[in-house]
Design an enzyme around this catalytic site. Structure first.
Site, PDB file in Angstrom:
ATOM      1  N   ASP A 183      54.988   0.579 -13.980  1.00 14.77           N
ATOM      2  CA  ASP A 183      53.713   1.137 -14.490  1.00 14.77           C
ATOM      3  C   ASP A 183      53.332   0.369 -15.749  1.00 14.77           C
ATOM      4  O   ASP A 183      54.339   0.307 -16.701  1.00 14.77           O
ATOM      5  CB  ASP A 183      53.772   2.712 -14.763  1.00 14.77           C
ATOM      6  CG  ASP A 183      52.402   3.430 -14.665  1.00 14.77           C
ATOM      7  OD1 ASP A 183      51.931   4.207 -14.104  1.00 14.77           O
ATOM      8  OD2 ASP A 183      51.697   2.984 -15.803  1.00 14.77           O
ATOM      9  N   ASN A 236      44.773   5.929 -17.651  1.00 16.18           N
ATOM     10  CA  ASN A 236      45.379   4.697 -16.794  1.00 16.18           C
ATOM     11  C   ASN A 236      44.710   3.560 -17.385  1.00 16.18           C
ATOM     12  O   ASN A 236      45.680   2.509 -17.702  1.00 16.18           O
ATOM     13  CB  ASN A 236      45.071   5.014 -15.375  1.00 16.18           C
ATOM     14  CG  ASN A 236      46.001   3.845 -14.539  1.00 16.18           C
ATOM     15  OD1 ASN A 236      46.908   3.751 -15.133  1.00 16.18           O
ATOM     16  ND2 ASN A 236      45.637   3.808 -13.299  1.00 16.18           N
ATOM     17  N   TYR A 251      34.471   5.209 -16.286  1.00 17.91           N
ATOM     18  CA  TYR A 251      34.989   3.927 -15.748  1.00 17.91           C
ATOM     19  C   TYR A 251      34.492   2.688 -16.448  1.00 17.91           C
ATOM     20  O   TYR A 251      35.276   1.914 -17.036  1.00 17.91           O
ATOM     21  CB  TYR A 251      34.768   3.644 -14.249  1.00 17.91           C
ATOM     22  CG  TYR A 251      35.141   2.525 -13.695  1.00 17.91           C
ATOM     23  CD1 TYR A 251      36.327   1.964 -13.669  1.00 17.91           C
ATOM     24  CD2 TYR A 251      34.201   1.478 -13.301  1.00 17.91           C
ATOM     25  CE1 TYR A 251      36.464   0.654 -13.271  1.00 17.91           C
ATOM     26  CE2 TYR A 251      34.273   0.392 -12.708  1.00 17.91           C
ATOM     27  CZ  TYR A 251      35.550   0.026 -12.689  1.00 17.91           C
ATOM     28  OH  TYR A 251      35.843  -1.268 -12.252  1.00 17.91           O
ATOM     29  N   PHE A 295      23.850   7.693  -0.760  1.00 21.24           N
ATOM     30  CA  PHE A 295      23.676   8.500  -2.021  1.00 21.24           C
ATOM     31  C   PHE A 295      22.349   8.099  -2.658  1.00 21.24           C
ATOM     32  O   PHE A 295      22.315   7.598  -3.703  1.00 21.24           O
ATOM     33  CB  PHE A 295      24.978   8.223  -2.781  1.00 21.24           C
ATOM     34  CG  PHE A 295      25.953   8.475  -2.239  1.00 21.24           C
ATOM     35  CD1 PHE A 295      26.404   9.768  -1.617  1.00 21.24           C
ATOM     36  CD2 PHE A 295      27.429   7.494  -2.583  1.00 21.24           C
ATOM     37  CE1 PHE A 295      27.442   9.989  -0.812  1.00 21.24           C
ATOM     38  CE2 PHE A 295      28.424   8.032  -1.936  1.00 21.24           C
ATOM     39  CZ  PHE A 295      28.704   9.175  -1.238  1.00 21.24           C
ATOM     40  N   GLY A 306      26.477   8.997 -11.955  1.00 22.10           N
ATOM     41  CA  GLY A 306      26.914   7.790 -12.581  1.00 22.10           C
ATOM     42  C   GLY A 306      26.488   6.230 -11.944  1.00 22.10           C
ATOM     43  O   GLY A 306      26.812   5.392 -12.510  1.00 22.10           O
TER      44      GLY A 306
HETATM   45  N1  LIG Z   1      36.237  -3.312  -5.952  1.00 22.82           N
HETATM   46  C1  LIG Z   1      35.397  -3.597  -6.627  1.00 22.82           C
HETATM   47  O1  LIG Z   1      34.228  -3.759  -6.189  1.00 22.82           O
HETATM   48  C2  LIG Z   1      35.511  -3.993  -8.003  1.00 22.82           C
HETATM   49  C3  LIG Z   1      34.564  -4.283  -9.100  1.00 22.82           C
HETATM   50  C4  LIG Z   1      34.553  -4.732 -10.319  1.00 22.82           C
HETATM   51  C5  LIG Z   1      35.712  -4.662 -10.951  1.00 22.82           C
HETATM   52  N2  LIG Z   1      36.823  -4.205 -10.210  1.00 22.82           N
HETATM   53  C6  LIG Z   1      38.111  -3.993 -10.901  1.00 22.82           C
HETATM   54  O2  LIG Z   1      39.120  -5.006 -10.111  1.00 22.82           O
HETATM   55  C7  LIG Z   1      40.348  -4.180 -10.201  1.00 22.82           C
HETATM   56  C8  LIG Z   1      40.961  -4.455  -8.971  1.00 22.82           C
HETATM   57  O3  LIG Z   1      40.232  -3.615  -8.154  1.00 22.82           O
HETATM   58  P1  LIG Z   1      40.562  -3.037  -6.713  1.00 22.82           P
HETATM   59  O4  LIG Z   1      39.714  -2.774  -5.865  1.00 22.82           O
HETATM   60  O5  LIG Z   1      41.437  -4.155  -5.977  1.00 22.82           O
HETATM   61  O6  LIG Z   1      41.399  -1.849  -6.663  1.00 22.82           O
HETATM   62  P2  LIG Z   1      43.004  -1.351  -6.254  1.00 22.82           P
HETATM   63  O7  LIG Z   1      42.942   0.116  -6.398  1.00 22.82           O
HETATM   64  O8  LIG Z   1      42.834  -1.834  -4.771  1.00 22.82           O
HETATM   65  O9  LIG Z   1      43.845  -2.236  -6.843  1.00 22.82           O
HETATM   66  C9  LIG Z   1      44.438  -1.818  -8.187  1.00 22.82           C
HETATM   67  C10 LIG Z   1      46.088  -1.900  -8.280  1.00 22.82           C
HETATM   68  O10 LIG Z   1      46.625  -1.631  -9.331  1.00 22.82           O
HETATM   69  C11 LIG Z   1      47.783  -0.727  -9.241  1.00 22.82           C
HETATM   70  N3  LIG Z   1      47.866   0.296 -10.424  1.00 22.82           N
HETATM   71  C12 LIG Z   1      46.819   1.043 -10.673  1.00 22.82           C
HETATM   72  N4  LIG Z   1      47.491   1.889 -11.892  1.00 22.82           N
HETATM   73  C13 LIG Z   1      48.543   1.113 -12.264  1.00 22.82           C
HETATM   74  C14 LIG Z   1      49.435   1.107 -13.275  1.00 22.82           C
HETATM   75  N5  LIG Z   1      49.294   2.066 -14.194  1.00 22.82           N
HETATM   76  N6  LIG Z   1      50.519   0.565 -13.458  1.00 22.82           N
HETATM   77  C15 LIG Z   1      50.789  -0.354 -12.323  1.00 22.82           C
HETATM   78  N7  LIG Z   1      49.906  -0.550 -11.352  1.00 22.82           N
HETATM   79  C16 LIG Z   1      48.913   0.271 -11.201  1.00 22.82           C
HETATM   80  C17 LIG Z   1      47.415   0.273  -7.756  1.00 22.82           C
HETATM   81  O11 LIG Z   1      48.411   0.620  -7.116  1.00 22.82           O
HETATM   82  C18 LIG Z   1      46.730  -0.922  -7.061  1.00 22.82           C
HETATM   83  O12 LIG Z   1      47.590  -1.706  -6.274  1.00 22.82           O
HETATM   84  C19 LIG Z   1      40.234  -3.059 -10.996  1.00 22.82           C
HETATM   85  O13 LIG Z   1      40.515  -3.264 -12.385  1.00 22.82           O
HETATM   86  C20 LIG Z   1      38.866  -2.677 -10.891  1.00 22.82           C
HETATM   87  O14 LIG Z   1      38.378  -1.713 -11.596  1.00 22.82           O
HETATM   88  C21 LIG Z   1      36.757  -3.904  -8.872  1.00 22.82           C
HETATM   89  O1  LIG Z   2      29.392   6.320   1.177  1.00 22.13           O
HETATM   90  C1  LIG Z   2      28.668   5.859   0.480  1.00 22.13           C
HETATM   91  C2  LIG Z   2      29.272   4.957  -0.638  1.00 22.13           C
HETATM   92  C3  LIG Z   2      28.504   4.309  -1.528  1.00 22.13           C
HETATM   93  N1  LIG Z   2      27.035   4.454  -1.406  1.00 22.13           N
HETATM   94  C4  LIG Z   2      26.125   3.504  -2.449  1.00 22.13           C
HETATM   95  O2  LIG Z   2      26.564   2.030  -2.063  1.00 22.13           O
HETATM   96  C5  LIG Z   2      26.373   1.469  -3.392  1.00 22.13           C
HETATM   97  C6  LIG Z   2      27.901   0.873  -3.605  1.00 22.13           C
HETATM   98  O3  LIG Z   2      28.755   1.881  -3.859  1.00 22.13           O
HETATM   99  P1  LIG Z   2      30.567   1.261  -3.895  1.00 22.13           P
HETATM  100  O4  LIG Z   2      30.770   0.492  -2.781  1.00 22.13           O
HETATM  101  O5  LIG Z   2      31.115   2.707  -4.250  1.00 22.13           O
HETATM  102  O6  LIG Z   2      30.420   0.572  -5.218  1.00 22.13           O
HETATM  103  P2  LIG Z   2      30.010   0.703  -6.721  1.00 22.13           P
HETATM  104  O7  LIG Z   2      29.997   2.178  -6.940  1.00 22.13           O
HETATM  105  O8  LIG Z   2      28.652   0.071  -6.954  1.00 22.13           O
HETATM  106  O9  LIG Z   2      31.172   0.194  -7.583  1.00 22.13           O
HETATM  107  C7  LIG Z   2      31.934  -1.077  -7.245  1.00 22.13           C
HETATM  108  O10 LIG Z   2      31.535  -2.031  -7.992  1.00 22.13           O
HETATM  109  C8  LIG Z   2      31.316  -1.695  -9.521  1.00 22.13           C
HETATM  110  C9  LIG Z   2      30.696  -3.050 -10.228  1.00 22.13           C
HETATM  111  O11 LIG Z   2      29.430  -3.116  -9.746  1.00 22.13           O
HETATM  112  C10 LIG Z   2      32.880  -1.822  -9.760  1.00 22.13           C
HETATM  113  O12 LIG Z   2      33.160  -1.975 -11.198  1.00 22.13           O
HETATM  114  C11 LIG Z   2      33.477  -0.776  -9.114  1.00 22.13           C
HETATM  115  O13 LIG Z   2      34.885  -0.587  -9.259  1.00 22.13           O
HETATM  116  C12 LIG Z   2      33.423  -0.766  -7.535  1.00 22.13           C
HETATM  117  O14 LIG Z   2      33.816   0.292  -6.974  1.00 22.13           O
HETATM  118  C13 LIG Z   2      26.273   2.502  -4.594  1.00 22.13           C
HETATM  119  O15 LIG Z   2      24.820   2.728  -4.614  1.00 22.13           O
HETATM  120  C14 LIG Z   2      26.718   4.014  -3.909  1.00 22.13           C
HETATM  121  O16 LIG Z   2      26.056   5.011  -4.427  1.00 22.13           O
HETATM  122  C15 LIG Z   2      26.515   5.211  -0.491  1.00 22.13           C
HETATM  123  O17 LIG Z   2      25.163   5.235  -0.495  1.00 22.13           O
HETATM  124  N2  LIG Z   2      27.359   5.846   0.352  1.00 22.13           N
END
Ligand SMILES: NC(=O)c1ccc[n+]([C@@H]2O[C@H](COP(=O)([O-])OP(=O)(O)OC[C@H]3O[C@@H](n4cnc5c(N)ncnc54)[C@H](O)[C@@H]3O)[C@@H](O)[C@H]2O)c1
Ligand SMILES: O=c1ccn([C@@H]2O[C@H](COP(=O)(O)OP(=O)(O)O[C@H]3O[C@H](CO)[C@@H](O)[C@H](O)[C@H]3O)[C@@H](O)[C@H]2O)c(=O)[nH]1
Length: 333
Positions: free
Chosen positions: A54, A95, A146, A211, A288
């Site tokens: 962690d 976290n 977040y 949403f 949010g």
């Molecule tokens: N998915 C998106 O669209 C998106 C967009 C913008 C930013 N991000 C950022 O990118 C990063 C990765 O996103 P993701 O979608 O791959 O998420 P994810 O949840 O798939 O991956 C995160 C990983 O980190 C590990 N983790 C979490 N807390 C931990 C801790 N305390 N110690 C060790 N491991 C830990 C989890 O087990 C997981 O494997 C995140 O920081 C997220 O905020 C994601």
């Molecule tokens: O069942 C659903 C899921 C999502 N949405 C909408 O789809 C859009 C995208 O949502 P989602 O895929 O959950 O992504 P975001 O909330 O935009 O957040 C993502 O993108 C962000 C950057 O834009 C990152 O920071 C976050 O980690 C990542 O989860 C948003 O308007 C949601 O309200 C729906 O309408 N219905």
């Protein structure tokens, strides 16, 4: 032998794809993940080790940083659900903030000189339309805990690089999407739009909820900038290379395609890709959610030499669809 990179959160969605691309490029990789959301099967079998630990735990970090001599670190660990962060903010402060602080302390203790940090478009909050597409210097007023934690971590890293022998690059991803043939998106519970839409197409859900359709956008639903996860991975590698040279100690880049799509447009494109009607009902807004987030990524292109290679949303959705069809139960199978 390539450089050795510690990838924290490398068993998660974006991290595991970065691990794969790092190894393909010639880097050696150690993955560190607490496996709360990670998947063992997502981790490339060529990694030197998958360490379960962690980032909030000093002893876990000391153990891995004493065992290996790392050239750089990538930090993907976080809780990252916008809606959940509004409901349980302290989980996010614990976290995300504590994890990043402990990791920064450990990197400075063990003389690791470079970190790439996963930041987000959520740091910008609800930008005034005059700032869209969003460049790096756009005002930052997060609308959810977040985004607040990610912005605070950026500030913490800036001051830490100022005081220590550490360089940091914060990559602010917009919406990561898409897959490689064997590595895809499997969050549980799933909250992201594209995987939910594809779960409806697979028959795993009857329908989805949109949403809110009363946002000030062209069809009333939220606009997001969906970027292929492999393009994100390549930006990480560019950032590592950039920091090896004469770069500033602290850097920020916005990463997207600059092409904003509404929720309804994503559903419509997914209907075309999958051939499924994908029923969707309009429901209330999610806490949010900003109306519009679209990136201006010219700085990453000019400074890092990064290019978007998979910018067309239909092919992004198609890559995700291929992975979901092959993994209808995610990694569980
Ligand atoms: N998915 C998106 O669209 C998106 C967009 C913008 C930013 N991000 C950022 O990118 C990063 C990765 O996103 P993701 O979608 O791959 O998420 P994810 O949840 O798939 O991956 C995160 C990983 O980190 C590990 N983790 C979490 N807390 C931990 C801790 N305390 N110690 C060790 N491991 C830990 C989890 O087990 C997981 O494997 C995140 O920081 C997220 O905020 C994601
Ligand atoms: O069942 C659903 C899921 C999502 N949405 C909408 O789809 C859009 C995208 O949502 P989602 O895929 O959950 O992504 P975001 O909330 O935009 O957040 C993502 O993108 C962000 C950057 O834009 C990152 O920071 C976050 O980690 C990542 O989860 C948003 O308007 C949601 O309200 C729906 O309408 N219905």
């Amino acid at each position: 032998m390539g450089e050795l990179v510690l990838v924290c959160g490398g068993a998660g969605y974006i991290g595991s794809i970065c691990v794969h691309e790092l190894i393909e490029t010639g880097y050696d990789v150690v993955v560190f993940d607490n496996m709360t959301k990670g998947h063992k099967d997502a981790v490339d079998s060529r990694v030197k080790e998958l360490v379960v630990g962690d980032v909030r735990n000093e002893e876990d970090l000391n153990a891995v940083l004493s065992k290996y001599s790392f050239d750089a670190c990538m930090h993907f660990c976080a809780d990252s659900l916008v809606g959940e962060s509004v409901k349980v903010p302290l989980k996010y402060y614990d976290n995300n903030m504590n994890g990043a602080i402990e990791l920064a302390k450990a990197l400075t203790r063990h003389n690791v000189g470079r970190i790439v940090f996963s930041s987000t478009a959520a740091i910008f909050g609800e930008p005034n339309p005059e700032f869209v597409p969003i460049a790096e210097n756009c005002p930052k007023e997060p609308t959810n805990p977040y985004g607040e934690t990610k912005l605070s971590i950026e500030h913490m890293l800036r001051w830490t690089t100022n005081a220590h022998d550490l360089k940091a690059t914060c990559l602010r991803y917009f919406n990561a999407a898409g897959a490689l043939p064997n590595i895809g998106e499997d969050h549980s519970p799933e909250s992201h739009l594209i995987p939910i839409v594809l779960q409806v197409a697979l028959g795993k859900r009857d329908k989805l909820a949109i949403f809110g359709d009363d946002y000030p956008t062209r069809d009333g639903t939220c606009v997001r900038d969906y970027i292929h996860v492999v393009d994100l991975a390549h930006a990480h590698i560019k950032a590592l290379e950039y920091m090896k040279d004469e770069s500033p100690k602290f850097n920020t880049f916005n990463l997207g395609t600059s092409n904003g799509l509404t929720v309804k447009e994503i559903i419509e494109t997914s209907r075309k890709v999958t051939g499924h009607p994908i029923p969707a009902d309009v429901g209330p807004r999610r806490d949010g959610d900003p109306a519009t987030l679209v990136a201006d990524s010219r700085r990453a292109q000019e400074v890092l030499g990064w290019t978007v290679r998979f910018g067309d949303v239909e092919s992004i959705i198609r890559s995700a669809w291929e992975w979901h069809q092959g993994h209808p139960d995610g990694y569980a199978q």
